[in-house]
Scaffold this motif. Sequence first.
Motif, PDB file in Angstrom:
ATOM      1  N   UNK A 240       0.818  -1.217   0.000  1.00 10.96           N
ATOM      2  CA  UNK A 240       0.000   0.000   0.000  1.00 10.96           C
ATOM      3  C   UNK A 240       0.851   1.266   0.000  1.00 10.96           C
ATOM      4  N   UNK A 241       2.159   1.101   0.057  1.00 10.38           N
ATOM      5  CA  UNK A 241       3.109   2.230   0.074  1.00 10.38           C
ATOM      6  C   UNK A 241       2.863   3.123   1.296  1.00 10.38           C
ATOM      7  N   UNK A 242       2.791   2.481   2.440  1.00  7.31           N
ATOM      8  CA  UNK A 242       2.650   3.165   3.726  1.00  7.31           C
ATOM      9  C   UNK A 242       3.932   2.876   4.521  1.00  7.31           C
ATOM     10  N   UNK A 243       4.855   3.833   4.651  1.00  8.14           N
ATOM     11  CA  UNK A 243       6.151   3.555   5.292  1.00  8.14           C
ATOM     12  C   UNK A 243       6.088   3.659   6.821  1.00  8.14           C
ATOM     13  N   UNK A 244       5.111   3.004   7.398  1.00 11.01           N
ATOM     14  CA  UNK A 244       4.945   2.980   8.843  1.00 11.01           C
ATOM     15  C   UNK A 244       4.779   1.535   9.305  1.00 11.01           C
ATOM     16  N   UNK A 245       5.164   1.254  10.535  1.00 13.07           N
ATOM     17  CA  UNK A 245       4.986  -0.070  11.120  1.00 13.07           C
ATOM     18  C   UNK A 245       3.566  -0.190  11.675  1.00 13.07           C
ATOM     19  N   UNK A 246       3.111  -1.416  11.974  1.00  8.89           N
ATOM     20  CA  UNK A 246       1.797  -1.551  12.625  1.00  8.89           C
ATOM     21  C   UNK A 246       1.718  -0.779  13.939  1.00  8.89           C
ATOM     22  N   UNK A 247       2.805  -0.761  14.686  1.00  9.67           N
ATOM     23  CA  UNK A 247       2.816  -0.031  15.949  1.00  9.67           C
ATOM     24  C   UNK A 247       2.663   1.476  15.727  1.00  9.67           C
ATOM     25  N   UNK A 248       3.262   1.987  14.658  1.00 10.31           N
ATOM     26  CA  UNK A 248       3.113   3.411  14.341  1.00 10.31           C
ATOM     27  C   UNK A 248       1.686   3.733  13.902  1.00 10.31           C
ATOM     28  N   UNK A 249       1.040   2.808  13.182  1.00 11.93           N
ATOM     29  CA  UNK A 249      -0.368   3.012  12.833  1.00 11.93           C
ATOM     30  C   UNK A 249      -1.213   3.132  14.098  1.00 11.93           C
ATOM     31  N   UNK A 250      -0.942   2.280  15.070  1.00  9.73           N
ATOM     32  CA  UNK A 250      -1.685   2.342  16.322  1.00  9.73           C
ATOM     33  C   UNK A 250      -1.496   3.697  17.002  1.00  9.73           C
ATOM     34  N   UNK A 251      -0.274   4.214  16.965  1.00  5.07           N
ATOM     35  CA  UNK A 251      -0.002   5.514  17.572  1.00  5.07           C
ATOM     36  C   UNK A 251      -0.749   6.627  16.843  1.00  5.07           C
ATOM     37  N   UNK A 252      -0.796   6.549  15.516  1.00  3.21           N
ATOM     38  CA  UNK A 252      -1.557   7.536  14.740  1.00  3.21           C
ATOM     39  C   UNK A 252      -3.031   7.485  15.146  1.00  3.21           C
ATOM     40  N   UNK A 253      -3.585   6.274  15.251  1.00  5.61           N
ATOM     41  CA  UNK A 253      -4.978   6.130  15.663  1.00  5.61           C
ATOM     42  C   UNK A 253      -5.230   6.741  17.026  1.00  5.61           C
ATOM     43  N   UNK A 254      -4.308   6.534  17.959  1.00  4.89           N
ATOM     44  CA  UNK A 254      -4.459   7.089  19.304  1.00  4.89           C
ATOM     45  C   UNK A 254      -4.378   8.613  19.299  1.00  4.89           C
ATOM     46  N   UNK A 255      -3.434   9.184  18.548  1.00  6.36           N
ATOM     47  CA  UNK A 255      -3.284  10.635  18.488  1.00  6.36           C
ATOM     48  C   UNK A 255      -4.513  11.299  17.862  1.00  6.36           C
ATOM     49  N   UNK A 256      -5.026  10.695  16.791  1.00  3.47           N
ATOM     50  CA  UNK A 256      -6.217  11.251  16.149  1.00  3.47           C
ATOM     51  C   UNK A 256      -7.431  11.139  17.069  1.00  3.47           C
ATOM     52  N   UNK A 257      -7.499  10.053  17.815  1.00  3.24           N
ATOM     53  CA  UNK A 257      -8.611   9.886  18.759  1.00  3.24           C
ATOM     54  C   UNK A 257      -8.560  10.961  19.837  1.00  3.24           C
ATOM     55  N   UNK A 258      -7.360  11.269  20.334  1.00  2.00           N
ATOM     56  CA  UNK A 258      -7.224  12.312  21.359  1.00  2.00           C
ATOM     57  C   UNK A 258      -7.726  13.651  20.838  1.00  2.00           C
ATOM     58  N   UNK A 259      -7.425  13.980  19.579  1.00  2.00           N
ATOM     59  CA  UNK A 259      -7.919  15.225  18.983  1.00  2.00           C
ATOM     60  C   UNK A 259      -9.444  15.216  18.935  1.00  2.00           C
ATOM     61  N   UNK A 260      -9.996  14.083  18.490  1.00  2.69           N
ATOM     62  CA  UNK A 260     -11.457  13.964  18.393  1.00  2.69           C
ATOM     63  C   UNK A 260     -12.113  14.164  19.756  1.00  2.69           C
ATOM     64  N   UNK A 261     -11.544  13.572  20.795  1.00  3.76           N
ATOM     65  CA  UNK A 261     -12.151  13.655  22.113  1.00  3.76           C
ATOM     66  C   UNK A 261     -12.160  15.094  22.628  1.00  3.76           C
ATOM     67  N   UNK A 262     -11.093  15.845  22.369  1.00  3.38           N
ATOM     68  CA  UNK A 262     -11.051  17.252  22.769  1.00  3.38           C
ATOM     69  C   UNK A 262     -12.151  18.046  22.072  1.00  3.38           C
ATOM     70  N   UNK A 263     -12.345  17.783  20.776  1.00  2.51           N
ATOM     71  CA  UNK A 263     -13.390  18.489  20.031  1.00  2.51           C
ATOM     72  C   UNK A 263     -14.782  18.056  20.489  1.00  2.51           C
ATOM     73  N   UNK A 264     -14.924  16.787  20.851  1.00  7.11           N
ATOM     74  CA  UNK A 264     -16.197  16.299  21.384  1.00  7.11           C
ATOM     75  C   UNK A 264     -16.573  17.052  22.651  1.00  7.11           C
ATOM     76  N   UNK A 265     -15.597  17.275  23.513  1.00  5.91           N
ATOM     77  CA  UNK A 265     -15.857  17.979  24.772  1.00  5.91           C
ATOM     78  C   UNK A 265     -16.310  19.415  24.497  1.00  5.91           C
ATOM     79  N   UNK A 266     -15.694  20.063  23.501  1.00  6.88           N
ATOM     80  CA  UNK A 266     -16.104  21.428  23.148  1.00  6.88           C
ATOM     81  C   UNK A 266     -17.583  21.462  22.737  1.00  6.88           C
ATOM     82  N   UNK A 267     -17.984  20.519  21.867  1.00  6.37           N
ATOM     83  CA  UNK A 267     -19.379  20.473  21.409  1.00  6.37           C
ATOM     84  C   UNK A 267     -20.309  20.109  22.559  1.00  6.37           C
ATOM     85  N   UNK A 268     -19.853  19.193  23.417  1.00  2.46           N
ATOM     86  CA  UNK A 268     -20.648  18.791  24.576  1.00  2.46           C
ATOM     87  C   UNK A 268     -20.911  19.978  25.494  1.00  2.46           C
ATOM     88  N   UNK A 269     -19.896  20.793  25.701  1.00  2.00           N
ATOM     89  CA  UNK A 269     -20.058  21.977  26.558  1.00  2.00           C
ATOM     90  C   UNK A 269     -21.073  22.955  25.976  1.00  2.00           C
TER      91      UNK A 269
END
Length: 561
Positions: A240-269
């Motif tokens: 797929x021409x993705x120069x990342x390891x499976x562990x790095x994909x997991x980290x990307x997923x976690x970082x993006x989730x953290x961003x989403x959660x912060x924005x969720x809290x803003x809308x919730x407020x």
Amino acid sequence: MDRGLRDIGNLSLGDQEDMRSRIERVTEDLKDINLFYNIEYSGVRKARLQTFLSQSLEELKEAPFNSFDQQNRIDYLLLKNYLSRQLDQLDLDVAKDKTSALLLPFGPTILKLCEDRQQMKPIDGKKAAQDVFEIGKQIMAMKGKVERKEVKISKTSAFRASNTVEKLQSHLAEWYGYYNRYDPLFTWWLAEPYAKVAVELAQYAASIKEGLVGIKPEEKDAIVGDPIGRDGLLKDLEAEKIPYTPEELLKIGELEYEWCEKEMIKASQELGFGQDWKRALEYVKDLYVEPGKQPQLVLDLATEATEYVKKHDLITVPPVCEETWRMFMMSPEAQKVNPFFLGGDSIIVSYPTDSMPHEQKLMSMRGNNISFSRSTVFHELIPGHHLQLYMNARYRPYRQIFETPFSIEGWSLYWEMILWDDERFVKSPENRIGMLFWRMHRCARIIFSVKFHLGQMTPQECIDLLVDWVGHERATAEGEVRRSFAGDYSPLYQAGYMIGALQLYSLRQELVVSGIMSEKEFHDRIMKENQMPVEFMRALIKNLPLKPDFKSTWRFYKNLE
């Protein structure tokens, strides 16, 4: 001429054949080979495909890469990558079939009967009857071993074996139907032993599932899956021409989730729920339309999205594309696997019917509420999949063989990101929560699918993650996980949504935000180049230097660095 040994691939066209013609030829040859050698479990099929793919790779080396323009160089690399990946998949299939062969001692006999028919060899009814009789004896012997728990095999290998038994049963039925009554002597010999074996095969498949996999006959919706391991994921990432390891994909997923959660809290407020965004999410889920009103909601949302991208000149929307999308309602059975909308040429709408149990009705309505549906509709129709498939069918259609979820699904999620950023696209707090739900969902998809294939999560743990992290209804979470591991999607498919969208988003930063291209030029160019890994798209549009031994190097996710 022996049809099985005929060299379909080598046409001796040499350097005179351009890359588009070569790709079209290989595509059609593979279509014919797969149609003729149609028994997946067959060693003959695998050997024929391996020969064809290997020969095609060798022929490709003779192409004059250095004299090609950029389009032909990309086509060369796409074809090389595709052929190599198909060979890798064959090797993986061979290895997996070896692990399940213990349960299939009768498999070679069934294969020979069916493949002799494919080759139109003469049939000896008496001998065939004896072969089928022996198959029955082997089935019953193995069935006894399974029931006495004398067979040691992994659940995934046993599940693969049970699926193979069902496929062999279907192929044997085709074999029998070809001769039955057309050859009176065949029917005289085979009617009784075949009828008995057909039943025994079905019973044996069920015995494997219950005795070795743990799936009872009434558990039709059980989720098993077949993890490919870290090495398998690394091979798929390279393809797929993705120069990342499976562990790095997991980290990307976690970082993006953290961003989403912060924005969720803003809308919730904004909605008065404070930090408790899950309460705000539950509030949004209850904002669904009444029975019978969902089609009109989908029509209104589709019109809104289409008119928006046209008004702001974000992408070309051909009149026929805008005019010809269709809408259908999804069956209750299909909603067990696809709890949300599906799209492409048409949009298939999820909403409960009167036949569903009360609890399932509520979960379906809450899972397809107004704000969730808003993102889903433009993801599936325009500017998402409907527009994408329309353009793919009309511009460089020969590249459709290189379809990848990082391009297909990445494109639609990318638009969710673009419309999130675009302040002109009106979004209430409820709408933002709906958009963030799906974005969180794609983060979770990276995490549960990669961890499943690494052997770090079970299907049940994947379901729990979707419920706990994203706020899914349990029924929709089960449907998502069942869909992910049923075998219809590649191991990286679920990661392809977010990772592909992030690739396109990064490429837009390089080309649009920098001022090199306009928004519309960028989007139209991607649509007219058709399917390919996004790093190849980047090299094509930016006219980057290319070599025949191309290696992926584009570290597109800067937050990880």
